[in-house]
Design a protein around this motif. Structure first.
Motif, PDB file in Angstrom:
ATOM      1  N   ASP A   9     103.163  15.314  68.141  1.00 33.52           N
ATOM      2  CA  ASP A   9     103.482  14.599  66.916  1.00 33.52           C
ATOM      3  C   ASP A   9     103.040  13.149  67.051  1.00 33.52           C
ATOM      4  O   ASP A   9     103.509  12.437  67.934  1.00 33.52           O
ATOM      5  N   GLU A  61     105.796  18.997  60.558  1.00 30.24           N
ATOM      6  CA  GLU A  61     104.667  19.670  59.932  1.00 30.24           C
ATOM      7  C   GLU A  61     103.342  19.258  60.575  1.00 30.24           C
ATOM      8  O   GLU A  61     102.426  20.068  60.697  1.00 30.24           O
ATOM      9  N   GLU A  62     103.231  18.015  61.003  1.00 28.51           N
ATOM     10  CA  GLU A  62     101.995  17.550  61.641  1.00 28.51           C
ATOM     11  C   GLU A  62     101.649  18.389  62.866  1.00 28.51           C
ATOM     12  O   GLU A  62     100.477  18.632  63.150  1.00 28.51           O
ATOM     13  N   LEU A  64     102.454  21.572  63.268  1.00 25.71           N
ATOM     14  CA  LEU A  64     101.984  22.871  62.771  1.00 25.71           C
ATOM     15  C   LEU A  64     100.545  22.794  62.280  1.00 25.71           C
ATOM     16  O   LEU A  64      99.794  23.764  62.379  1.00 25.71           O
ATOM     17  N   LYS A  65     100.145  21.647  61.778  1.00 27.54           N
ATOM     18  CA  LYS A  65      98.758  21.478  61.339  1.00 27.54           C
ATOM     19  C   LYS A  65      97.801  21.623  62.517  1.00 27.54           C
ATOM     20  O   LYS A  65      96.673  22.079  62.349  1.00 27.54           O
ATOM     21  N   TYR A  67      98.118  23.771  64.886  1.00 26.98           N
ATOM     22  CA  TYR A  67      97.894  25.209  64.991  1.00 26.98           C
ATOM     23  C   TYR A  67      96.882  25.655  63.937  1.00 26.98           C
ATOM     24  O   TYR A  67      95.952  26.403  64.230  1.00 26.98           O
ATOM     25  N   ALA A  68      97.063  25.193  62.702  1.00 26.07           N
ATOM     26  CA  ALA A  68      96.164  25.590  61.614  1.00 26.07           C
ATOM     27  C   ALA A  68      94.722  25.202  61.930  1.00 26.07           C
ATOM     28  O   ALA A  68      93.796  25.991  61.716  1.00 26.07           O
ATOM     29  N   LEU A  69      94.524  24.014  62.463  1.00 28.86           N
ATOM     30  CA  LEU A  69      93.169  23.573  62.810  1.00 28.86           C
ATOM     31  C   LEU A  69      92.560  24.460  63.888  1.00 28.86           C
ATOM     32  O   LEU A  69      91.395  24.846  63.803  1.00 28.86           O
TER      33      LEU A  69
END
Length: 78
Positions: A9, A61-62, A64-65, A67-69
């Motif tokens: 984070d 949320e940052e 989790l982003k 992971y998305a990337l």
């Protein structure tokens, strides 16, 4: 099982951060998340019983982003 650092984070102070790691498991893709242990009574009541071998953690949320990337990068490789 080994863990590879993906990110932390950006709002966290040094040494005290929610962090995301990828594992090298071969049977399935898994991640390790370091976060804040949930102790809020209302949140715990909403979730319900958590088995003794598990815990709830809160992560921004940052994180989790991250992971998305990673997921999108891997999908682009196929």
């Amino acid at each position: 099982m080994r863990a590879r650092f993906l990110g932390k984070d950006p709002e966290s102070q040094e040494g005290n951060s929610p962090t995301l790691f990828a594992t090298d498991r071969t049977d399935r893709k898994t991640y390790l998340a370091q976060g804040w242990k949930v102790v809020d009574p209302e949140a715990l009541a909403d979730v319900g019983e958590v088995p003794d071998h598990e815990t709830l953690i809160e992560i921004p949320e940052e994180v989790l982003k991250m992971y998305a990337l990673r997921y999108l990068e891997q999908e682009g490789e196929h």
